[in-house]
Every structure is written in structure tokens, then in C-alpha cells.
Design a protein around this motif. Structure first.
Motif, short mmCIF file in Angstrom:
data_model
loop_
_atom_site.label_atom_id
_atom_site.label_comp_id
_atom_site.label_asym_id
_atom_site.label_seq_id
_atom_site.Cartn_x
_atom_site.Cartn_y
_atom_site.Cartn_z
N THR A 1 0.88 -1.30 0.04
CA THR A 1 -0.19 0.07 -0.05
C THR A 1 0.89 1.33 -0.09
O THR A 1 2.02 1.23 0.98
N THR B 1 0.46 5.32 0.44
CA THR B 1 -0.52 6.49 0.75
C THR B 1 0.32 7.87 0.73
O THR B 1 1.38 7.90 1.51
N ALA C 1 -0.65 10.94 2.50
CA ALA C 1 -1.69 11.60 3.63
C ALA C 1 -2.08 13.12 3.08
O ALA C 1 -1.59 13.57 2.25
N ARG D 1 -3.26 5.39 -2.67
CA ARG D 1 -4.27 6.29 -2.20
C ARG D 1 -3.41 7.72 -2.16
O ARG D 1 -2.50 7.84 -1.31
N GLU E 1 -3.91 11.18 -1.30
CA GLU E 1 -4.99 12.13 -0.58
C GLU E 1 -4.52 13.69 -0.42
O GLU E 1 -5.12 14.41 -0.04
#
Length: 346
Positions: A41, A43, A45, A62, A64
């Protein structure tokens, strides 16, 4: 043939093993100063800002936060809910873009949904592709898929290819949709088949004249081998096809492994050089391969057929070109026939 293929298969197997080991060793790591991120994963943030481009390869990506540059994401599930100031390139099983992309966005996946603003052009390809009601495109929209839905706003033009197509949004420019009937593939019009055959013949004639002028021995030798030793010619063609596949796989794996190795050694410049050189080599070899199977093979068969029909050897290069044109015309006609044309081309 088995003995000839064995070294290539062994090379591919070894490279795949090295790739697996390297991927496991690099799990959850950031390379090239954080520019390259891999793992199960990845990510970014919401509080994080990546200064520069970001390459993320993971099972789940992800994003974000903010990427102040381009974002390249490959993974099973990709979610972009932050902001990308440059371009977005994403490929995966499921892709969702709810954030902002200031530049172009190019996406491909099984299910792709874009519901955020894209500043420039948007390209979507997949099984189910959607520009949702909250999505806006500042440039043109190029969208393709089995089920295509355009509910957002497009400032420019729309080019769509779909099994089923539905639009409830707005389009500022023109809208061109190629939709297959009942979810199937549209058959080309008979007139277009004839025009395609004529174009193909013209290209063969021009390319054949160029080869006869610059490299006549290559074409003549190939045609003579096909006429006298057809099984040898067939075997050479099969081996060439298999060798091309092995080369592309090996080149891609080697490119990834060298990029990882140079990244671990902190040699960022070598990574860029190696990637460009590898992609250039694959592009050149692929171009030559397509040129061979699409045109040169037709010329060789055409010259062989023409020489079989002609009673005497050509007295001049112009006569040889006429023989080649006659044989190429037969090849084009046969390969353009329904059903059997594809088998003849193979």
C-alpha cells in the motif's frame, strides 16, 4: 526449435525471479528521494505535499495530499482524492479520481470513475468508464469502454467508443461516438474494406520499389528461400515471432530491475538514461517487427507468386517491380476476403 528457445526462456525465468526478489526486498520503501514508492500500500496523506513527480507502484495507491508535479500510479486499486498540479497517468483494476488534476489525465482500468475537475484533456479506457456529474474537463474527452457514461461537463470535444453510451452532461464542442450494435463489434462498411485494400496495395507498391532500389538482394533472397524451402521460411517466421515476444518481456523486466538497482545506488541520472534507452530499443524493434509482418511479408509472398507465374526472369528492375506489383495485388485481394483473409494473412 526447443534448443534455440531454451536460453531465452531461461533468461525470462531468471529475470522474473530477480524481479520478485527485488520487489519483496523493496516492499514499503521509498526510492530516489521519495520519487518512487512501492509496497503493498502506498499512501500520500492529506497533510503531505510531494515536491516534484511521484511514481507509485503498489497493490493499493491512495493519493490524498498534493503532488506538485506529475503522478504515475499503477496498482490494483487507485484512489486520487488530493491534488495533482501536473499530469496524471493511472492504470489498475479500479480507479477513482475525485480530486483535482491541473494537467492532462490518462487512465486505464477495469472500472474507472472521474468525478473531479481535470484542467486539460482526459483519456479514459476500461470496461466500465464514467465521467461523473461532478467531473469537469477543461479540454477534450477521449473515452472508451464497454459501458460509457458521461454525466459531467466537457469544455472541448468528445471522442467515444463504447458498447453502450449514455450522456447527460454538457459538451462544449463536437461529440463523435462509435457505438457497437447490441454490445457487439461493428462490421466495417464494404466500401471501407475496398479503400483499405487499395491503400494497403499502394503502400506495398511504394515500399517494394524502395526496397528493390536500396536492398534488392534482401527481397530476392527471401522470395527465393520461400519458393525453394517453404518449411525453412515458415520456421524462420515462427522463431522471429517468438524471439520478439521473448525480447520484449526480457527488455521490460531488465529495465525495471536496472531502474531499481540504480535507485538503490542513488544514481538518479542513470535511471533516466536506462529507461529512455530501454524504451527506445523496444520501440525500434517493435516498429521493425510490425513493418515486417504488415508489409514486408506481403512483399516477399507477392514476389514469390509473381516469379512462379512469370516464365522468364525479369530483364530489368522495372519489370521486376511489375511482377512484384502483380503478386502483391493477389496477396491484398486474398487477405481482404472475409473469413479466409485472416488465415491467409497469418
Amino acid at each position: 526449435m526447443t534448443r534455440m528457445l531454451r536460453p531465452g526462456v531461461a533468461l525470462v525465468a531468471a529475470l522474473m525471479l530477480l524481479l520478485i526478489v527485488a520487489t519483496l526486498a523493496l516492499a514499503e520503501q521509498s526510492l530516489l528521494g521519495g520519487k518512487l514508492r512501492t509496497g503493498d500500500t502506498v499512501t500520500v496523506a492529506s497533510s503531505e505535499t510531494v515536491n516534484g513527480d511521484l511514481y507509485a507502484f503498489a497493490g493499493s495507491v491512495r493519493m490524498e495530499g498534493t503532488v506538485d508535479g506529475d503522478l504515475v500510479a499503477l496498482g490494483g486499486q487507485i484512489t486520487v482524492s488530493g491534488k495533482v498540479t501536473g499530469d496524471l497517468i493511472a492504470a489498475g483494476g479500479t480507479i477513482s479520481v475525485t480530486g483535482t488534476v491541473d494537467g492532462d489525465a490518462r487512465t486505464a482500468g477495469g472500472q474507472v470513475t472521474v468525478s473531479g475537475p481535470v484542467g486539460e484533456d482526459l483519456v479514459i479506457a476500461g470496461g466500465q468508464t464514467t465521467l461523473a456529474s461532478g467531473g469537469t474537463v477543461g479540454g477534450d474527452l477521449i473515452i472508451s469502454g464497454g459501458n460509457v457514461s458521461v454525466a459531467g461537463s466537457v469544455t472541448g470535444n468528445v471522442e467515444a467508443s463504447a458498447g453502450t453510451y449514455a450522456r447527460s452532461g454538457t459538451v462544449g464542442g463536437t461529440e463523435h461516438v462509435v457505438q457497437s450494435s447490441q454490445g457487439g463489434v461493428q462490421e466495417p462498411e464494404p466500401g471501407s474494406k475496398v479503400l483499405d485494400a487499395i491503400r494497403h496495395f499502394i503502400v506495398l507498391l511504394l515500399l517494394g520499389a524502395l526496397i528493390l532500389w536500396l536492398m534488392p538482394r534482401v527481397l530476392r533472397t527471401s522470395a527465393e528461400t520461400l519458393r525453394r524451402q517453404p518449411l525453412l521460411a515458415l520456421g524462420a517466421g515462427v522463431l522471429t515471432f517468438l524471439a520478439y515476444i521473448v525480447f520484449v518481456i526480457a527488455a521490460l523486466l531488465l529495465m525495471i530491475l536496472l531502474a531499481i538497482l540504480f535507485g538503490l545506488l542513488k544514481m538518479g541520472a542513470l535511471v533516466a538514461i536506462e529507461l529512455i534507452a530501454s524504451l527506445l530499443a523496444i520501440t525500434v524493434v517493435s516498429f521493425l517487427f510490425v513493418l515486417a509482418i504488415a508489409f514486408v511479408a506481403d512483399l516477399v509472398v507477392g514476389l514469390t507468386l509473381g516469379r512462379l507465374v512469370a516464365s522468364d526472369p525479369p530483364a530489368s528492375r522495372w519489370q521486376e517491380l511489375l511482377i512484384l506489383a502483380a503478386g502483391a495485388a493477389v496477396v491484398v485481394i486474398v487477405t481482404s476476403l472475409p473469413i479466409i483473409g485472416g488465415l491467409a494473412k497469418l
